[in-house]
Design an enzyme around this catalytic site. Sequence first.
Site, PDB file in Angstrom:
ATOM      1  CG  HIS A 113     -19.016  89.147  82.552  1.00 33.99           C
ATOM      2  ND1 HIS A 113     -20.313  89.045  82.991  1.00 33.99           N
ATOM      3  CD2 HIS A 113     -18.410  87.985  82.906  1.00 33.99           C
ATOM      4  CE1 HIS A 113     -20.495  87.885  83.581  1.00 33.99           C
ATOM      5  NE2 HIS A 113     -19.363  87.208  83.547  1.00 33.99           N
ATOM      6  CD  GLN A 127     -17.389  76.292  85.416  1.00 33.34           C
ATOM      7  OE1 GLN A 127     -16.555  76.304  84.515  1.00 33.34           O
ATOM      8  NE2 GLN A 127     -17.637  77.372  86.140  1.00 33.34           N
ATOM      9  N   GLY A 158     -11.450  87.646  87.377  1.00 30.90           N
ATOM     10  CA  GLY A 158     -11.976  88.626  88.327  1.00 30.90           C
ATOM     11  C   GLY A 158     -11.597  88.302  89.766  1.00 30.90           C
ATOM     12  CD  GLN A 217     -13.183  81.063  88.173  1.00 31.85           C
ATOM     13  OE1 GLN A 217     -13.992  80.155  88.036  1.00 31.85           O
ATOM     14  NE2 GLN A 217     -13.376  82.246  87.634  1.00 31.85           N
ATOM     15  CB  SER A 254     -22.985  87.796  91.007  1.00 29.95           C
ATOM     16  OG  SER A 254     -23.331  86.453  90.741  1.00 29.95           O
ATOM     17  CB  SER A 255     -24.459  85.701  86.100  1.00 29.97           C
ATOM     18  OG  SER A 255     -23.324  86.128  85.413  1.00 29.97           O
ATOM     19  NE  ARG A 256     -24.138  81.273  91.088  1.00 31.71           N
ATOM     20  CZ  ARG A 256     -23.595  80.356  91.834  1.00 31.71           C
ATOM     21  NH1 ARG A 256     -23.664  80.451  93.133  1.00 31.71           N
ATOM     22  NH2 ARG A 256     -22.983  79.340  91.290  1.00 31.71           N
TER      23      ARG A 256
HETATM   24  O1  PAF Z   1     -15.791  82.337  86.242  1.00 30.37           O
HETATM   25  C1  PAF Z   1     -16.367  81.827  85.261  1.00 30.37           C
HETATM   26  O2  PAF Z   1     -17.188  82.462  84.612  1.00 30.37           O
HETATM   27  C2  PAF Z   1     -16.059  80.385  84.874  1.00 30.37           C
HETATM   28  O3  PAF Z   1     -15.700  79.635  85.988  1.00 30.37           O
HETATM   29  C3  PAF Z   1     -14.981  80.268  83.788  1.00 30.37           C
HETATM   30  C4  PAF Z   1     -13.676  80.859  84.240  1.00 30.37           C
HETATM   31  C5  PAF Z   1     -15.463  80.969  82.529  1.00 30.37           C
HETATM   32  C6  PAF Z   1     -14.739  78.800  83.443  1.00 30.37           C
HETATM   33  O4  PAF Z   1     -15.857  78.187  82.923  1.00 30.37           O
END
Ligand code: PAF
Length: 289
Positions: free
Chosen positions: A43, A67, A156, A162, A194-196
Site C-alpha cells: 500500500h 464485497q 495495484g 479488480q 498481501s494483508s492476508r
Molecule cells: O483492493 C481493495 O483493497 C478493495 O477492493 C478496494 C479497492 C479498497 C475496495 O474496497
Amino acid sequence: MSSHPRPQVIETVAGMRDVVAHERAAGRSIALTPTLGALHQGHLAHVERAAELADVRIVSIFVNPTQFGADEDLDKYPRTMDADLDLLGELGVPYVFAPSVEEMYPKGPSAPTTTISAGQIGAMFEGKSRAGHFDGVLTVVAKLLAITTPQFVTFGQKDAQQLFLVRRMITDLNIPVQLEIIETVREEDGLALSSRNQFLDASQRHAAVILSTALKAASSAADSGLDAVIAAAQGALMGESGVELDYFTIVDTETFMPVPDGYRGPASALIAARVGDTRLIDNWTLYVG
Ligand code: PAF
C-alpha cells in the site's frame, strides 16, 4: 507511536467533500488510494507514487461489507487503524477518509440500492468463488471516486481482475479520473505482499511462495508458446503440498478472457490457491511467443 503527525481522519461524506472543496479552491490536485486498511509496504508504494502525481493525497480506509460474501468472515478482516495512521503519517499523508458502514450505506449495505454490475468478467476467476464480490468493489470504488473527485486514483497490479474491472468501469462510465497502476511489491523470495499473508503460519508461509514460483516458471517458458507456459506452471505446482490450487489460467490482457489454444501475444498468468484457510492470488504479465 510515531513522532510524525498523523493524517486528519475524516469520517463523513460531507466532511470529505469540504476538504476536497478547500483543496480544489487552493488549486491543488488530488490522488486517492482506496484501501481496506491493514496497510503494508504494498500500500505504501501507492502512497509514495501518489505523492509524485498530485499535490494532496487521500487514503480511504473502509472495510466494505458489500464485497464480502456471506461465507467470508467480514468481522475477522484485520483492522489496524492505529498502525495504519502511524504509517501514513510517516509518509506525510494529510487525509484519511474512514467512514462507517452507516455513513457509506445509510439504508444498510444489503438494502435494495443502485449498484454497479461487473458483468461477465466479474463472475469469473475470483468472482466465481466470491459471488457478487466485484459488484461490491465497483460500487464502493464509484462512491469513493464520487465523494473525493480525485484527478488520480491508484490501483495495484496484484489484484489483476479488480484492476481490469475498475479500468473498464472508469472507461464505460466516463469517470474523469486517471488510473495509476502500481506494480506488485514482493518479499525477497517472490511472495506478493498481501494483508492476508499475516494469517499464514511458518510452514504455510514457506509453501505460499509456490504461487510466484509457478508464475515465474510460466513466464520463463513464454517464448516457447502457450503449451510450454502451462506445462511449466503445472510442473512447478506439482512440487508443493499444503497448497490447494483453485485456478491457474492465462488470460488475454485486453479482454481478460482465457486465451484460445495456440494464442500468441500479451497475456496475464493468473493463479489462486488456498494455503491452509487463507486464499491467495497472484499474477504475472507475459508475452506468449
Ligand atoms: O483492493 C481493495 O483493497 C478493495 O477492493 C478496494 C479497492 C479498497 C475496495 O474496497
